[in-house]
Scaffold this active site. Sequence first.
Site, PDB file in Angstrom:
ATOM      1  N   GLU A 255       4.122 -38.383 -43.561  1.00 26.28           N
ATOM      2  CA  GLU A 255       4.338 -39.753 -42.861  1.00 26.28           C
ATOM      3  C   GLU A 255       2.745 -40.252 -43.280  1.00 26.28           C
ATOM      4  O   GLU A 255       2.487 -39.935 -42.390  1.00 26.28           O
ATOM      5  CB  GLU A 255       5.202 -40.452 -41.829  1.00 26.28           C
ATOM      6  CG  GLU A 255       6.441 -39.833 -41.583  1.00 26.28           C
ATOM      7  CD  GLU A 255       7.670 -40.444 -42.132  1.00 26.28           C
ATOM      8  OE1 GLU A 255       7.225 -41.749 -42.768  1.00 26.28           O
ATOM      9  OE2 GLU A 255       8.723 -39.691 -42.057  1.00 26.28           O
TER      10      GLU A 255
ATOM     11  N   CYS B 216       0.684 -48.105 -38.675  1.00 27.09           N
ATOM     12  CA  CYS B 216       0.658 -47.231 -40.265  1.00 27.09           C
ATOM     13  C   CYS B 216       1.443 -48.225 -40.636  1.00 27.09           C
ATOM     14  O   CYS B 216       1.840 -48.729 -41.922  1.00 27.09           O
ATOM     15  CB  CYS B 216       1.227 -45.565 -40.695  1.00 27.09           C
ATOM     16  SG  CYS B 216       2.733 -46.107 -39.560  1.00 27.09           S
TER      17      CYS B 216
HETATM   18  P1  NAP Z   1      -5.335 -37.304 -40.107  1.00 26.71           P
HETATM   19  O1  NAP Z   1      -6.961 -37.225 -40.461  1.00 26.71           O
HETATM   20  O2  NAP Z   1      -5.310 -36.923 -41.564  1.00 26.71           O
HETATM   21  O3  NAP Z   1      -4.936 -36.520 -38.719  1.00 26.71           O
HETATM   22  C1  NAP Z   1      -3.303 -36.396 -39.489  1.00 26.71           C
HETATM   23  C2  NAP Z   1      -3.331 -35.468 -38.608  1.00 26.71           C
HETATM   24  O4  NAP Z   1      -3.872 -34.032 -39.113  1.00 26.71           O
HETATM   25  C3  NAP Z   1      -4.127 -34.967 -36.588  1.00 26.71           C
HETATM   26  O5  NAP Z   1      -4.404 -33.995 -36.440  1.00 26.71           O
HETATM   27  C4  NAP Z   1      -5.339 -34.073 -38.381  1.00 26.71           C
HETATM   28  O6  NAP Z   1      -5.791 -32.869 -36.750  1.00 26.71           O
HETATM   29  C5  NAP Z   1      -4.281 -33.060 -38.303  1.00 26.71           C
HETATM   30  N1  NAP Z   1      -5.450 -32.056 -39.560  1.00 26.71           N
HETATM   31  C6  NAP Z   1      -5.638 -33.115 -39.761  1.00 26.71           C
HETATM   32  N2  NAP Z   1      -6.713 -31.813 -41.261  1.00 26.71           N
HETATM   33  C7  NAP Z   1      -5.469 -30.851 -40.917  1.00 26.71           C
HETATM   34  C8  NAP Z   1      -5.484 -29.243 -41.568  1.00 26.71           C
HETATM   35  N3  NAP Z   1      -6.857 -29.698 -42.521  1.00 26.71           N
HETATM   36  N4  NAP Z   1      -4.810 -28.465 -41.015  1.00 26.71           N
HETATM   37  C9  NAP Z   1      -4.020 -29.040 -39.988  1.00 26.71           C
HETATM   38  N5  NAP Z   1      -4.363 -30.393 -39.516  1.00 26.71           N
HETATM   39  C10 NAP Z   1      -5.452 -31.367 -39.987  1.00 26.71           C
HETATM   40  O7  NAP Z   1      -5.041 -38.975 -39.647  1.00 26.71           O
HETATM   41  P2  NAP Z   1      -5.239 -39.629 -38.349  1.00 26.71           P
HETATM   42  O8  NAP Z   1      -6.818 -40.042 -39.598  1.00 26.71           O
HETATM   43  O9  NAP Z   1      -5.233 -39.040 -37.323  1.00 26.71           O
HETATM   44  O10 NAP Z   1      -4.132 -40.945 -38.744  1.00 26.71           O
HETATM   45  C11 NAP Z   1      -4.646 -41.942 -39.936  1.00 26.71           C
HETATM   46  C12 NAP Z   1      -2.999 -42.119 -40.424  1.00 26.71           C
HETATM   47  O11 NAP Z   1      -2.259 -41.603 -40.632  1.00 26.71           O
HETATM   48  C13 NAP Z   1      -3.824 -43.715 -41.714  1.00 26.71           C
HETATM   49  O12 NAP Z   1      -3.865 -43.133 -43.163  1.00 26.71           O
HETATM   50  C14 NAP Z   1      -2.480 -44.238 -41.088  1.00 26.71           C
HETATM   51  O13 NAP Z   1      -1.686 -44.833 -42.571  1.00 26.71           O
HETATM   52  C15 NAP Z   1      -1.844 -42.305 -41.068  1.00 26.71           C
HETATM   53  N6  NAP Z   1      -0.259 -42.652 -40.177  1.00 26.71           N
HETATM   54  C16 NAP Z   1       1.100 -43.196 -40.966  1.00 26.71           C
HETATM   55  C17 NAP Z   1       2.520 -43.072 -39.825  1.00 26.71           C
HETATM   56  C18 NAP Z   1       3.107 -43.594 -41.083  1.00 26.71           C
HETATM   57  O14 NAP Z   1       4.673 -42.309 -39.824  1.00 26.71           O
HETATM   58  N7  NAP Z   1       3.270 -43.243 -41.862  1.00 26.71           N
HETATM   59  C19 NAP Z   1       1.789 -42.844 -38.432  1.00 26.71           C
HETATM   60  C20 NAP Z   1       0.683 -43.529 -38.440  1.00 26.71           C
HETATM   61  C21 NAP Z   1      -0.275 -43.440 -39.130  1.00 26.71           C
HETATM   62  P3  NAP Z   1      -7.525 -33.296 -35.994  1.00 26.71           P
HETATM   63  O15 NAP Z   1      -7.183 -34.952 -35.665  1.00 26.71           O
HETATM   64  O16 NAP Z   1      -7.491 -32.626 -35.174  1.00 26.71           O
HETATM   65  O17 NAP Z   1      -8.513 -33.162 -37.133  1.00 26.71           O
END
Ligand code: NAP
Length: 675
Positions: free
Chosen positions: A257, A296
């Site tokens: 997502e 999101c």
């Molecule tokens: P993100 O930076 O992509 O991180 C998401 C998750 O992935 C975090 O738990 C992060 O952990 C982990 N992660 C990052 N790099 C990784 C790797 N190399 N290996 C394993 N895990 C890794 O996103 P975010 O900043 O937390 O969230 C914001 C984004 O999420 C927005 O763009 C929003 O639109 C989207 N979102 C989508 C939905 C949906 O349902 N579609 C819902 C909510 C949010 P760490 O934080 O520990 O790095």
Amino acid sequence: MTPVLRSYVRGSWHSPTDEGRPLFDAVTGKEVARISSAGIDMAAVLDHGRRVGGPALRELTFHQRAALLKALAGHLREHREALYEVSARTGATLYDSKFDVDGGIGVLFAYASKAKREMPNDTVYVDGDVEPLSRGGTFAGQHVATSLRGVAVQVNAFNFPVWGPLEKFAPAFIAGVPTVVKPASPTAFLTARLAELIVESEILPEGTFQLVSGSVGDMFDHLTEQDLVSFTGSASTAAKLRTHPGIVGRSVRFSAEADSLNMSVLGPDAGPGTPEFDLYVKQLTTEMTVKAGQKCTAIRRAFVPAEHVDAVVEAVSARLATTTVGNPATARMGALASLEQREEVRRSVKALRDAGRIVFGDPEHVELEDADAERGAFVSPMLLTADPDRAEPHEVEAFGPVSTVLPYTSTEQLIDFAARGQGSLAGSVVTADTSFARDVVLGVAPWHGRVLVLNSVDAKESTGHGSPMPQLVHGGPGRAGGGEEMGGIRGVLHHMQRTAVQGDPDTLTAITGRWVAGSQRNQTDVHPFRKHLEELSIGDTVVAGPRLVTQEDVEHFAEFTGDTFYAHMDAEAAAANPLFGERVAHGYLIVSLAAGLFVDPDPGPVLANFGVDRLRFLTPVKFGDSLTVTLTCKQVTPRDTADYGEVRWDADVTRQDGESVARYDVLTLVAKKEK
Ligand code: NAP
């Protein structure tokens, strides 16, 4: 020093072996906690889930899992104040916290109730009908779904630290698959508090819920084909993880997502002065400011008929001007989750400005109520207008209180603009014009996971643009990740393997626990209606009849019920009917006569008939035909919380020549012997 977040792995709380990195209060900028997963053996975490959690869950039926989920939901509801308190430190107002916390708890309740109503009290899920595969009836097929034997690894985004984990945990748990939660670091302190409440409750079997605070380390290297990964976060991280060798090499089920450029359309009918115009403006403002726009599903692209752009900008700006920003305890809009996030939003707004201009707000300045602009991650709500032919408004997601108003001049053009988002989670169309709604919904549906149509009829009860519902699909194609979290039982089945089982009817009956046509029937001296739930066996049968159907019966039924339809009463008209050729008995008369034949009238364990399923009238019954009914126990579903259970019976009503005239399932409630 501030506390270091613990992980809950392999049945105990683990403290990291290093100091970890700091996490900050989004409002005051003070250090809240430190985070690290150092020292966790990730292979052992997965193994613990598979070896301890999986078997414990698979011993329980879907209904028993549902009961635990409901108990957990009750426990969390009782302690939600503790979660609100921590949630405030993520920048959330009380309203925002409720959205996250109560929303997540609501998902648990919804799954518990759906599993109980729509799944059997069993460990195998029978998917769809039996597929006949032979003329003689000795060979058939049936799809069944069984629990995967692995672990559901759930990587979550920072913006929903409670709802995020719970919306994934619920379907996995019902499916019989243990969970490993990995929250996003910036708000992981709130998920850790949630995990403490879950563990303290002692409701869940050991190994079914684990928490990794901090990085997942080498976990992906240890995944197997039975594991799943559900990711929520940015499209760029999704792309990276999707192609991880541990995922690709073993075809691990991966769902994402990701971010999406959700849109909301104002219909051409909904100009200023209409209720829909006001609804559109209100919804857009709400979506911009709830959780400071860090949803999101929030509206990023506001499509407005060109002639109404000025009016929309004016009305939205007026509402935003009254939205106070600052200390989440008192202001209407709180902070972003972190200072880095604020920088990210500023960068995105800069990119959007290249395609248009800001008409409300300032990325560098905001009037604050009782808060420090330097230390807290505050930003002003920002409304932009832009040229819809530019790429930026369709591609740049400013993950904060930011939306762009984009003009359109025709429905075709609007659908084309919507598709430029390359796949979104949620869209909405605000209109009272049902034919415009149809054109837009069907036009944009291939790019959307969910579309809301809002107007003055449903507005009061509508759940809104931004709220995913546990009963409905949450996910979207393309850029939105291609995943489907939730979605009711669909979400559960995502954690199970669907297998087509082919065989003879008796074997299919034994495997599925449901009587399959062509299987053995047991006819004994005891009428099955005299048996309590525990005494009934699949295949127990009563055959009753024959019963002659006469013209008097049909006329009596017609007069008595008022159903004097010509096919039963008018010989000439019936003769002209291409299906009948002469007067025939009512279908409902056949069903009623069948009940009269198979019923055992005295008080006994059968408490009630609560309906029929799949009723089909197959061949007309003419005057002088005689009917026989064969009633066979098809499925027995005990209810864990009641003194009775549900029994589904196969009813086959045949004519004197053996031809089936009606088939259906009779549904009854039958008492248990042991109360
Ligand atoms: P993100 O930076 O992509 O991180 C998401 C998750 O992935 C975090 O738990 C992060 O952990 C982990 N992660 C990052 N790099 C990784 C790797 N190399 N290996 C394993 N895990 C890794 O996103 P975010 O900043 O937390 O969230 C914001 C984004 O999420 C927005 O763009 C929003 O639109 C989207 N979102 C989508 C939905 C949906 O349902 N579609 C819902 C909510 C949010 P760490 O934080 O520990 O790095």
